[in-house]
Design a protein around this motif. Structure first.
Motif, PDB file in Angstrom:
ATOM      1  N   HIS A 159      25.122  10.049  -5.949  1.00  0.00           N
ATOM      2  CA  HIS A 159      24.946   9.780  -7.373  1.00  0.00           C
ATOM      3  C   HIS A 159      23.738   8.883  -7.587  1.00  0.00           C
ATOM      4  CE1 HIS A 159      25.801   8.226 -11.428  1.00  0.00           C
ATOM      5  NE2 HIS A 159      26.570   9.297 -11.582  1.00  0.00           N
ATOM      6  N   ARG A 160      23.112   9.013  -8.722  1.00  0.00           N
ATOM      7  CA  ARG A 160      21.920   8.213  -9.031  1.00  0.00           C
ATOM      8  C   ARG A 160      22.179   6.722  -8.844  1.00  0.00           C
ATOM      9  NH1 ARG A 160      17.313   9.209 -12.510  1.00  0.00           N
ATOM     10  NH2 ARG A 160      16.211   7.242 -12.759  1.00  0.00           N
ATOM     11  N   ASP A 161      23.354   6.252  -9.285  1.00  0.00           N
ATOM     12  CA  ASP A 161      23.654   4.825  -9.170  1.00  0.00           C
ATOM     13  C   ASP A 161      23.608   4.351  -7.724  1.00  0.00           C
ATOM     14  OD1 ASP A 161      23.989   4.735 -11.890  1.00  0.00           O
ATOM     15  OD2 ASP A 161      26.185   4.801 -11.822  1.00  0.00           O
ATOM     16  N   VAL A 162      24.004   5.225  -6.800  1.00  0.00           N
ATOM     17  CA  VAL A 162      23.965   4.881  -5.377  1.00  0.00           C
ATOM     18  C   VAL A 162      22.532   4.904  -4.871  1.00  0.00           C
ATOM     19  CG1 VAL A 162      24.665   5.633  -3.069  1.00  0.00           C
ATOM     20  CG2 VAL A 162      26.307   5.692  -4.960  1.00  0.00           C
ATOM     21  N   VAL A 163      21.780   5.934  -5.242  1.00  0.00           N
ATOM     22  CA  VAL A 163      20.394   6.053  -4.794  1.00  0.00           C
ATOM     23  C   VAL A 163      19.576   4.843  -5.233  1.00  0.00           C
ATOM     24  CG1 VAL A 163      18.295   7.467  -4.915  1.00  0.00           C
ATOM     25  CG2 VAL A 163      20.531   8.571  -4.844  1.00  0.00           C
ATOM     26  N   GLU A 164      19.824   4.352  -6.440  1.00  0.00           N
ATOM     27  CA  GLU A 164      19.084   3.200  -6.946  1.00  0.00           C
ATOM     28  C   GLU A 164      19.293   1.956  -6.088  1.00  0.00           C
ATOM     29  OE1 GLU A 164      18.861   4.091 -11.755  1.00  0.00           O
ATOM     30  OE2 GLU A 164      20.575   2.973 -10.933  1.00  0.00           O
ATOM     31  N   ARG A 165      20.416   1.878  -5.391  1.00  0.00           N
ATOM     32  CA  ARG A 165      20.745   0.677  -4.628  1.00  0.00           C
ATOM     33  C   ARG A 165      20.466   0.807  -3.139  1.00  0.00           C
ATOM     34  NH1 ARG A 165      26.124  -1.924  -7.495  1.00  0.00           N
ATOM     35  NH2 ARG A 165      25.652  -1.238  -9.614  1.00  0.00           N
ATOM     36  N   LEU A 166      20.145   2.003  -2.692  1.00  0.00           N
ATOM     37  CA  LEU A 166      19.836   2.178  -1.273  1.00  0.00           C
ATOM     38  C   LEU A 166      18.449   1.628  -0.946  1.00  0.00           C
ATOM     39  CD1 LEU A 166      21.163   5.780  -0.520  1.00  0.00           C
ATOM     40  CD2 LEU A 166      22.081   3.628   0.374  1.00  0.00           C
ATOM     41  N   ASP A 167      18.338   1.005   0.194  1.00  0.00           N
ATOM     42  CA  ASP A 167      17.056   0.478   0.671  1.00  0.00           C
ATOM     43  C   ASP A 167      17.000   0.715   2.170  1.00  0.00           C
ATOM     44  OD1 ASP A 167      14.651  -0.802   1.016  1.00  0.00           O
ATOM     45  OD2 ASP A 167      15.520  -2.826   0.967  1.00  0.00           O
ATOM     46  N   ILE A 168      16.462   1.868   2.570  1.00  0.00           N
ATOM     47  CA  ILE A 168      16.460   2.264   3.976  1.00  0.00           C
ATOM     48  C   ILE A 168      15.338   1.546   4.715  1.00  0.00           C
ATOM     49  CG2 ILE A 168      16.333   4.207   5.577  1.00  0.00           C
ATOM     50  CD1 ILE A 168      17.167   6.024   3.255  1.00  0.00           C
ATOM     51  N   THR A 169      15.692   0.838   5.759  1.00  0.00           N
ATOM     52  CA  THR A 169      14.703   0.133   6.587  1.00  0.00           C
ATOM     53  C   THR A 169      14.618   0.704   7.989  1.00  0.00           C
ATOM     54  OG1 THR A 169      16.321  -1.534   7.304  1.00  0.00           O
ATOM     55  CG2 THR A 169      15.076  -1.993   5.286  1.00  0.00           C
ATOM     56  N   GLN A 170      15.647   1.448   8.419  1.00  0.00           N
ATOM     57  CA  GLN A 170      15.631   2.095   9.733  1.00  0.00           C
ATOM     58  C   GLN A 170      14.907   3.432   9.589  1.00  0.00           C
ATOM     59  OE1 GLN A 170      16.869   0.958  12.674  1.00  0.00           O
ATOM     60  NE2 GLN A 170      17.586  -0.965  11.796  1.00  0.00           N
ATOM     61  N   ASN A 171      13.702   3.506  10.117  1.00  0.00           N
ATOM     62  CA  ASN A 171      12.891   4.689   9.877  1.00  0.00           C
ATOM     63  C   ASN A 171      13.243   5.869  10.765  1.00  0.00           C
ATOM     64  OD1 ASN A 171      11.523   3.342   7.893  1.00  0.00           O
ATOM     65  ND2 ASN A 171       9.779   2.809   9.171  1.00  0.00           N
ATOM     66  N   ARG A 172      13.819   5.616  11.930  1.00  0.00           N
ATOM     67  CA  ARG A 172      14.099   6.699  12.869  1.00  0.00           C
ATOM     68  C   ARG A 172      15.540   7.182  12.703  1.00  0.00           C
ATOM     69  NH1 ARG A 172       9.121   8.608  13.988  1.00  0.00           N
ATOM     70  NH2 ARG A 172       7.715   6.821  14.024  1.00  0.00           N
ATOM     71  N   MET A 173      16.159   7.653  13.779  1.00  0.00           N
ATOM     72  CA  MET A 173      17.442   8.324  13.654  1.00  0.00           C
ATOM     73  C   MET A 173      18.562   7.407  13.156  1.00  0.00           C
ATOM     74  SD  MET A 173      16.467  11.292  14.302  1.00  0.00           S
ATOM     75  CE  MET A 173      18.054  12.064  14.105  1.00  0.00           C
ATOM     76  N   ALA A 174      18.468   6.102  13.414  1.00  0.00           N
ATOM     77  CA  ALA A 174      19.536   5.184  13.020  1.00  0.00           C
ATOM     78  C   ALA A 174      19.634   4.994  11.515  1.00  0.00           C
ATOM     79  CB  ALA A 174      19.348   3.826  13.707  1.00  0.00           C
ATOM     80  N   HIS A 175      18.713   5.617  10.749  1.00  0.00           N
ATOM     81  CA  HIS A 175      18.802   5.469   9.297  1.00  0.00           C
ATOM     82  C   HIS A 175      20.118   6.034   8.757  1.00  0.00           C
ATOM     83  CE1 HIS A 175      17.547   9.730   9.426  1.00  0.00           C
ATOM     84  NE2 HIS A 175      18.158   9.813   8.258  1.00  0.00           N
ATOM     85  N   ALA A 176      20.681   7.035   9.433  1.00  0.00           N
ATOM     86  CA  ALA A 176      21.924   7.637   8.935  1.00  0.00           C
ATOM     87  C   ALA A 176      23.050   6.610   8.921  1.00  0.00           C
ATOM     88  CB  ALA A 176      22.304   8.841   9.783  1.00  0.00           C
ATOM     89  N   SER A 177      23.156   5.822   9.991  1.00  0.00           N
ATOM     90  CA  SER A 177      24.178   4.773  10.024  1.00  0.00           C
ATOM     91  C   SER A 177      23.882   3.689   9.008  1.00  0.00           C
ATOM     92  CB  SER A 177      24.261   4.160  11.427  1.00  0.00           C
ATOM     93  OG  SER A 177      24.856   5.064  12.328  1.00  0.00           O
ATOM     94  N   GLU A 178      22.597   3.407   8.783  1.00  0.00           N
ATOM     95  CA  GLU A 178      22.237   2.401   7.783  1.00  0.00           C
ATOM     96  C   GLU A 178      22.659   2.850   6.389  1.00  0.00           C
ATOM     97  OE1 GLU A 178      18.439  -0.388   6.595  1.00  0.00           O
ATOM     98  OE2 GLU A 178      18.058   1.679   7.210  1.00  0.00           O
ATOM     99  N   ILE A 179      22.452   4.128   6.085  1.00  0.00           N
ATOM    100  CA  ILE A 179      22.883   4.649   4.780  1.00  0.00           C
ATOM    101  C   ILE A 179      24.390   4.483   4.622  1.00  0.00           C
ATOM    102  CG2 ILE A 179      23.168   6.769   3.432  1.00  0.00           C
ATOM    103  CD1 ILE A 179      20.444   7.677   4.513  1.00  0.00           C
ATOM    104  N   VAL A 180      25.143   4.861   5.659  1.00  0.00           N
ATOM    105  CA  VAL A 180      26.595   4.724   5.598  1.00  0.00           C
ATOM    106  C   VAL A 180      26.986   3.267   5.428  1.00  0.00           C
ATOM    107  CG1 VAL A 180      28.747   5.038   6.876  1.00  0.00           C
ATOM    108  CG2 VAL A 180      27.005   6.825   6.939  1.00  0.00           C
ATOM    109  N   ALA A 181      26.329   2.372   6.173  1.00  0.00           N
ATOM    110  CA  ALA A 181      26.658   0.947   6.089  1.00  0.00           C
ATOM    111  C   ALA A 181      26.391   0.400   4.700  1.00  0.00           C
ATOM    112  CB  ALA A 181      25.858   0.169   7.131  1.00  0.00           C
ATOM    113  N   GLN A 182      25.265   0.773   4.106  1.00  0.00           N
ATOM    114  CA  GLN A 182      24.949   0.278   2.764  1.00  0.00           C
ATOM    115  C   GLN A 182      25.919   0.825   1.730  1.00  0.00           C
ATOM    116  OE1 GLN A 182      20.830   0.457   1.568  1.00  0.00           O
ATOM    117  NE2 GLN A 182      20.088  -0.238   3.556  1.00  0.00           N
ATOM    118  N   ILE A 183      26.273   2.091   1.865  1.00  0.00           N
ATOM    119  CA  ILE A 183      27.254   2.671   0.937  1.00  0.00           C
ATOM    120  C   ILE A 183      28.604   1.996   1.112  1.00  0.00           C
ATOM    121  CG2 ILE A 183      28.579   4.775   0.441  1.00  0.00           C
ATOM    122  CD1 ILE A 183      25.965   6.336   1.001  1.00  0.00           C
TER     123      ILE A 183
END
Length: 228
Positions: A159-183
């Motif tokens: 949802h847009r509200d979630v996208v607005e709050r995501l801030d991905i700093t892990q540029n390689r494969m670990a970004h997937a876990s970072e997204i889950v952690a932030q959510i």
């Protein structure tokens, strides 16, 4: 226009042989596709543009996490956007799965829908790949407080509200876990973000296997998680 409030964000790196077909198939149902060309050297960006995608370019390769964040920022510039779909450039994802996931999030009771290749039997993955991915999922669930069956599937609807709050700093494969952690850490009006999983079919083609994505991506995910 149907699905005019949906943007597909496609990280793109050296996929010139397949990206046009991927974009064309996606745009038949979802007209808004942005490909983030992450320093490709093979004409991927031009092929994506000819197929009708918007293209944003990184001058050098920064990694999939950085490409997704750039795509999120682009999609957020459209005030009509309500949902973002993260979608792979190599033909492994299926448009029909996206339709089901978008329909699920439109119900309004969840803000995120994760795709899972482990909720049905359509995805043909090797035993070793399944074991490595399940180990990565167990680690992610343990460290993020979430409960997913496939935390490293690149197919998601946000949802847009979630996208607005995501801030991905892990540029390689670990970004997937970072997204889950932030959510997992997000709260709206004092309540945690609600999420769901939907079964999806990840199609491991000869093309994707030739690029080393049958097993080594899973190993890289686990290694990066441990290193992080």
């Amino acid at each position: 226009m149907q699905n005019d409030d949906v943007w597909l964000v496609v990280p793109l790196y050296n996929e010139a042989t397949v990206i046009a077909e991927v974009v064309q198939q996606a745009r038949a149902t979802f007209p808004h596709v942005v490909c983030v060309d992450d320093g490709s050297r093979d004409g991927s960006a031009e092929a994506a543009e000819r197929a009708g995608a918007a293209v944003v370019r990184h001058p050098v390769n920064l990694g999939q996490g950085a490409a997704l964040q750039t795509g999120f920022d682009y999609a957020l510039s459209d005030p009509a956007m309500r949902y973002v779909v993260t979608y792979d450039a190599d033909g492994q994802h299926q448009v029909r799965d996206v339709e089901v996931m978008v329909e699920r999030i439109r119900h309004g009771d969840v803000q995120v829908v994760f795709g899972s290749r482990f909720l049905d039997e359509r995805t043909e993955a090797s035993t070793m790949k399944r074991l490595v991915l399940r180990a990565a999922v167990a680690y992610t669930n343990l460290t993020t407080g979430t409960r997913l069956t496939d935390a490293h599937n690149g197919l998601r609807v946000l949802h847009r509200d979630v996208v607005e709050r995501l801030d991905i700093t892990q540029n390689r494969m670990a970004h997937a876990s970072e997204i889950v952690a932030q959510i997992g850490a997000m709260r709206f009006d004092g309540a945690k973000v609600a999420y769901a999983e939907e079964p999806v079919h990840i199609l491991y083609t000869d093309y994707s296997k030739a690029k080393g994505q049958s097993l080594w991506n899973a190993v890289n995910i686990l290694a990066e998680l441990i290193w992080r």
